[in-house]
Design an enzyme around this catalytic site. Structure first.
Site, mmCIF file in Angstrom:
data_model
loop_
_atom_site.group_PDB
_atom_site.id
_atom_site.type_symbol
_atom_site.label_atom_id
_atom_site.label_comp_id
_atom_site.label_asym_id
_atom_site.label_seq_id
_atom_site.Cartn_x
_atom_site.Cartn_y
_atom_site.Cartn_z
ATOM 1 N N HIS A 1 0.810 -1.221 0.000
ATOM 2 C CA HIS A 1 0.000 0.000 0.000
ATOM 3 C C HIS A 1 0.842 1.269 0.000
ATOM 4 O O HIS A 1 0.336 2.352 -0.280
ATOM 5 C CB HIS A 1 -0.942 -0.001 1.212
ATOM 6 N N ASP B 1 3.396 9.593 -0.622
ATOM 7 C CA ASP B 1 2.224 8.799 -0.236
ATOM 8 C C ASP B 1 1.978 7.743 -1.304
ATOM 9 O O ASP B 1 2.023 8.060 -2.502
ATOM 10 C CB ASP B 1 0.997 9.729 -0.139
HETATM 11 P P1 ADQ Z 1 -2.969 5.962 5.035
HETATM 12 O O1 ADQ Z 1 -1.561 6.416 5.169
HETATM 13 O O2 ADQ Z 1 -3.711 5.671 6.283
HETATM 14 O O3 ADQ Z 1 -3.081 4.701 4.072
HETATM 15 P P2 ADQ Z 1 -4.928 7.447 3.266
HETATM 16 O O4 ADQ Z 1 -4.860 6.741 1.975
HETATM 17 O O5 ADQ Z 1 -5.032 8.930 3.121
HETATM 18 O O6 ADQ Z 1 -3.665 7.190 4.204
HETATM 19 O O7 ADQ Z 1 -6.176 6.952 4.079
HETATM 20 C C1 ADQ Z 1 -6.565 7.522 5.307
HETATM 21 C C2 ADQ Z 1 -7.989 7.066 5.633
HETATM 22 O O8 ADQ Z 1 -8.310 7.436 6.982
HETATM 23 C C3 ADQ Z 1 -9.030 7.716 4.739
HETATM 24 O O9 ADQ Z 1 -9.995 6.762 4.384
HETATM 25 C C4 ADQ Z 1 -9.661 8.799 5.633
HETATM 26 O O10 ADQ Z 1 -11.024 9.065 5.351
HETATM 27 C C5 ADQ Z 1 -9.518 8.197 7.005
HETATM 28 N N1 ADQ Z 1 -9.392 9.274 7.999
HETATM 29 C C6 ADQ Z 1 -8.433 10.227 8.064
HETATM 30 N N2 ADQ Z 1 -8.671 11.061 9.088
HETATM 31 C C7 ADQ Z 1 -9.784 10.635 9.704
HETATM 32 C C8 ADQ Z 1 -10.530 11.060 10.852
HETATM 33 N N3 ADQ Z 1 -10.177 12.132 11.579
HETATM 34 N N4 ADQ Z 1 -11.629 10.328 11.182
HETATM 35 C C9 ADQ Z 1 -11.990 9.241 10.459
HETATM 36 N N5 ADQ Z 1 -11.325 8.804 9.375
HETATM 37 C C10 ADQ Z 1 -10.243 9.484 9.005
HETATM 38 C C11 ADQ Z 1 -2.157 3.783 3.470
HETATM 39 C C12 ADQ Z 1 -1.106 4.421 2.562
HETATM 40 C C13 ADQ Z 1 -1.787 5.267 1.502
HETATM 41 C C14 ADQ Z 1 -2.797 4.427 0.730
HETATM 42 C C15 ADQ Z 1 -3.711 3.651 1.661
HETATM 43 C C16 ADQ Z 1 -4.560 2.635 0.887
HETATM 44 O O11 ADQ Z 1 -0.207 5.218 3.328
HETATM 45 O O12 ADQ Z 1 -0.835 5.795 0.598
HETATM 46 O O13 ADQ Z 1 -3.603 5.299 -0.064
HETATM 47 O O14 ADQ Z 1 -2.970 2.939 2.643
HETATM 48 O O15 ADQ Z 1 -3.764 1.824 0.091
#
Ligand code: ADQ
Length: 483
Positions: free
Chosen positions: A172, A381
């Site tokens: 990921h 990312d």
């Molecule tokens: P993450 O690094 O966790 O994922 P991201 O892809 O942005 O990053 O996903 C974050 C998730 O958390 C989103 O679904 C968002 O809605 C949720 N979220 C963030 N803040 C929140 C809050 N305050 N309350 C509730 N929900 C919240 C890792 C990798 C990424 C990759 C994903 C999926 O680092 O690059 O996109 O996996 O493969």
């Protein structure tokens, strides 16, 4: 939401997802009982809808240190198989090797990776435990899909025990340039671990190319474009599968009355600003949160943004709080926000609102709906689901997305206001442009991005991966799981 676990008998599973975390965390109550709460992060968000549709079993750690093994159980319609970790394993495998060695190394060494031999030893032990658990629950000929950097040795370990199963692996996070990867003292073991899979999937073609180059140069294996021939004569595919979201589901959630009402309330609570900037992240040093807050603060100080009419709302769920770099980041952001808000020369609502809370999906959808400008500025990312979620939540072709070039999402969302987050002046200009651009320009950009996100959703992503796995191996179980 939380609920008590319900234990029940797990049948051998023909589709198994393996990830470091279960989609729920076990939280102990003072009365000795336990509850399950949704666990945060991109991987869980992405996989939950797939698992509901495909009726698989999910193998993962329950998110708290525990010495004894928990029985498999069902939660919210999902079959969950817990893997226990002791507190020293949490420290060495999770906080140490996964999050203080691999995470920074794979994110361009934004923070210096730490190499500790005892962390590696525990990583090997825990990966073996995951492999053993999967070997127990997978049905004959099952499809097993292993997720992410915590479990890179599992493909090889599982293949040794269960040569009958089809194994996919998906990373990921970014796979780093070869020059960085080769710093890892255990570089060879990890490459060999991954090659136990039939497919090694990456977010971007660049990651797949880095991997192919490494196995050719370092392991001396024969490669042809995205195919690798292993020493035992198997073909392994190394290919990009850019992950996505349940775009339709989220769009509908944002369209509903509850989200609409909450969106109006949020704007009202913030004093009905003319422009609402929004950031939503896991609190992580890769996400570029200080950079965007710095940029916003300078725009205020220079008078290019009027604090009476513009608000920046930053939501950040705390994560990995026992890792030193994360504690430091949290303090740094607190100080930065305090300083900028303190420098605004007036009494009233502060221009930056910063909240550390994990919100339910419908609430997140309401925030996206309410925001005029979404600011996504990671320094690196793998994908970044937040950018896609914002686009999916638009109800009309309005709103604007400021997006870092260094996210996987930037390859697909070309019509975003793309930025280099290291360039604070450039970031400031892009934020102002996104705020002041004509509705016509904004609509043109958003229309193209909405089409992209709605057409390339999480189901399409899963089918592309599982179809390739089936084509490579052609088993009935693989066909069934690809459904
Ligand atoms: P993450 O690094 O966790 O994922 P991201 O892809 O942005 O990053 O996903 C974050 C998730 O958390 C989103 O679904 C968002 O809605 C949720 N979220 C963030 N803040 C929140 C809050 N305050 N309350 C509730 N929900 C919240 C890792 C990798 C990424 C990759 C994903 C999926 O680092 O690059 O996109 O996996 O493969």
């Amino acid at each position: 939401m939380s609920s008590k676990p319900r234990e029940w008998k797990l049948e051998p599973a023909s589709f198994v997802v393996v990830a470091n975390r279960l989609p729920v965390d076990r939280v102990e109550n003072p009365d000795g009982g336990a509850e399950w709460r949704p666990s945060p992060g991109g991987l869980v968000t992405a996989f939950e809808p797939i698992m509901h549709r495909r009726h698989g079993a999910w193998v993962g750690w329950q998110g708290a240190a525990a010495s004894q093994e928990l029985e498999p159980f069902e939660h919210a319609g999902l079959a969950l198989v817990p893997v226990p970790l002791s507190s020293s394993e949490v420290e060495e495998y999770y906080e140490g090797f996964s999050n203080a060695t691999l995470w920074p190394l794979y994110h361009d060494a934004i923070a210096p990776p730490q190499f500790r031999r005892e962390w590696w030893d525990t990583y090997v032990i825990v990966n073996q435990r995951f492999a053993d658990r999967v070997a127990e629950v997978a049905a004959e000929g099952a499809v097993v899909w292993i997720q992410d950097y915590h479990l890179q040795l599992v493909p090889q370990m599982l293949r040794r025990q269960r040569p009958d199963v089809r194994i996919g692996f998906f990373l990921h996070i970014p796979f780093p340039p070869t020059e960085l990867y080769v710093q890892l003292p255990w570089r060879q073991q990890i490459l060999e671990g991954l090659l136990g899979a039939d497919i090694v999937g990456f977010q971007l073609p660049g990651g797949a190319r880095n991997f192919v180059r490494l196995v050719r140069d370092r392991l001396g294996l024969e490669t042809l474009r995205d195919r690798i021939r292993t020493r035992d004569g198997r073909d392994v595919l190394a290919r990009a599968y850019p992950i996505s979201i349940d775009a339709k589901g989220l769009h509908e959630l944002a369209a509903g009355d509850q989200a609409a009402e909450r969106a109006a309330e949020i704007r009202n609570d913030l004093g009905d600003p003319r422009v609402l900037f929004l950031g939503v992240d896991r609190l992580d040093y890769t996400k570029g949160i200080p950079e965007r807050i710095q940029a916003f603060g300078e725009l205020l100080a220079e008078g290019r943004i009027d604090p009476d009419h513009v608000v920046f709302l930053q939501l950040a769920i705390p994560s990995r709080q026992r890792v030193e770099q994360y504690r430091q980041l949290r303090d740094d952001i607190d100080r930065l926000v305090g300083r900028i808000n303190g420098e605004v020369q007036r009494i009233g609502r502060p221009p930056i609102i910063y909240l550390h809370v994990s919100y339910p999906r419908v609430e997140i959808a309401a925030f996206y709906r309410a925001a005029d400008v979404m600011v996504v500025t990671p320094l690196r990312d793998g994908m970044n689901l937040v950018a896609k979620e914002y686009v999916a939540c638009r109800q009309r072709d309005d709103g604007a997305l400021v997006l870092s070039e260094f996210t996987g999402a930037a390859r697909e969302l070309r019509q975003a206001y793309l930025v280099n987050p290291h360039d604070i002046d450039g970031l400031k200009d892009r934020m102002v442009e996104a705020m002041n651009d004509s509705s016509r320009n904004k609509a043109q950009r958003m229309r193209a991005m909405r089409r992209q996100v709605l057409e390339n959703d999480i189901d399409k992503w899963a089918s592309m991966f599982l179809d390739d796995l089936e084509r490579l191996n052609g088993t009935p179980a693989a066909r069934e799981a690809a459904g």
